[in-house]
Design a protein around this motif. Structure first.
Motif, PDB file in Angstrom:
ATOM      1  N   ILE A   9       0.979  -1.174   0.043  1.00 26.58           N
ATOM      2  CA  ILE A   9       0.039  -0.001   0.175  1.00 26.58           C
ATOM      3  C   ILE A   9       0.817   1.314  -0.100  1.00 26.58           C
ATOM      4  O   ILE A   9       1.899   1.328   0.857  1.00 26.58           O
ATOM      5  CB  ILE A   9      -1.017   0.005   1.160  1.00 26.58           C
ATOM      6  N   ARG A  10       1.093   2.162  -0.877  1.00 24.13           N
ATOM      7  CA  ARG A  10       1.403   3.262  -0.919  1.00 24.13           C
ATOM      8  C   ARG A  10       0.475   4.372  -0.817  1.00 24.13           C
ATOM      9  O   ARG A  10      -0.474   4.752  -1.481  1.00 24.13           O
ATOM     10  CB  ARG A  10       2.312   3.658  -2.005  1.00 24.13           C
ATOM     11  N   ILE A  11       0.643   5.347   0.386  1.00 21.18           N
ATOM     12  CA  ILE A  11      -0.133   6.628   0.509  1.00 21.18           C
ATOM     13  C   ILE A  11       1.156   7.508  -0.183  1.00 21.18           C
ATOM     14  O   ILE A  11       2.022   7.813  -0.202  1.00 21.18           O
ATOM     15  CB  ILE A  11      -0.296   7.090   1.871  1.00 21.18           C
ATOM     16  N   GLU A  12       0.376   8.480  -1.139  1.00 20.04           N
ATOM     17  CA  GLU A  12       0.826   9.696  -1.690  1.00 20.04           C
ATOM     18  C   GLU A  12       0.221  10.749  -1.431  1.00 20.04           C
ATOM     19  O   GLU A  12      -0.976  11.061  -1.315  1.00 20.04           O
ATOM     20  CB  GLU A  12       0.759   9.448  -3.401  1.00 20.04           C
ATOM     21  N   GLY A  13       1.043  11.975  -1.372  1.00 23.43           N
ATOM     22  CA  GLY A  13       0.603  13.434  -0.786  1.00 23.43           C
ATOM     23  C   GLY A  13      -0.180  13.791  -2.044  1.00 23.43           C
ATOM     24  O   GLY A  13      -1.000  14.397  -1.419  1.00 23.43           O
ATOM     25  N   LYS A  14       0.060  13.430  -3.121  1.00 22.72           N
ATOM     26  CA  LYS A  14      -0.936  13.659  -4.211  1.00 22.72           C
ATOM     27  C   LYS A  14      -0.935  12.564  -5.385  1.00 22.72           C
ATOM     28  O   LYS A  14       0.233  11.803  -5.388  1.00 22.72           O
ATOM     29  CB  LYS A  14      -0.618  15.146  -4.935  1.00 22.72           C
ATOM     30  N   ASN A  15      -1.646  12.657  -6.207  1.00 28.24           N
ATOM     31  CA  ASN A  15      -1.705  11.464  -7.301  1.00 28.24           C
ATOM     32  C   ASN A  15      -0.455  11.627  -8.114  1.00 28.24           C
ATOM     33  O   ASN A  15      -0.262  12.671  -8.787  1.00 28.24           O
ATOM     34  CB  ASN A  15      -2.983  11.757  -8.051  1.00 28.24           C
TER      35      ASN A  15
END
Length: 167
Positions: free
Chosen positions: A149-155
């Protein structure tokens, strides 16, 4: 009761609104690790038919962060990179990712790349997550199939990354 994608997104949003990303990011790591330890969460978010290698499974309309499911079938190595003006959290669901952190030794400009050297290498194992702040240079290596799972600050589909080269 399972930790749902909706609950994770709500928790991330409220955490990000609590202060600067440099302080909130490590708190979001704890939320991601909670999700990674929930078998129902993993089953629901990695069992979609015809999943792509990188799939945005949630994009927050208020803050812009994304939750992405990554599914790699075999070995893969990515070059040293940052996420441009964004931050990211890598959360290991299955398999092992060897991560290397890099230090910029010469800042690039224009067409000239920034030059980096390795600082440390470590393993992300199932249930572990790591925060990479804006400008943090890193590179993942996978020797076998992995899921994360990767959380990105913006797409990151819309982000221009820095030009980086190993010194």
């Amino acid at each position: 009761m399972a930790y749902t994608l909706e609950a994770l997104a709500n928790d991330i949003r409220s955490t990000l609104k609590s202060g600067p990303v440099s302080e909130a990011g490590p708190k979001v790591v704890t939320l991601v690790e909670k999700a990674l330890k929930d078998k129902d969460f993993l089953q629901l978010n990695f069992s979609r038919p015809n999943m792509k290698v990188r799939e945005v499974i949630y994009e927050d309309p208020e803050t812009g962060f994304c939750v992405c499911a990554h599914t790699y079938e075999g070995a893969a190595t990515s070059p040293a990179h940052d996420h441009g003006p964004s931050w990211a959290i890598y959360g290991q669901a299955e398999g092992v990712t060897e991560m290397t952190d890099w230090k910029i030794i010469k800042k690039g400009s224009g067409e000239d790349p920034s030059l980096v050297e390795a600082v440390r290498t470590y393993k992300l194992e199932p249930g572990m997550a790591k925060f990479y702040d804006v400008g943090a240079v890193h590179s993942p290596k996978r020797d076998a199939a992995t899921k994360l799972i990767r959380i990105e600050g913006k797409n990151l589909d819309t982000v221009k990354r820095s030009n980086i080269k190993v010194a």
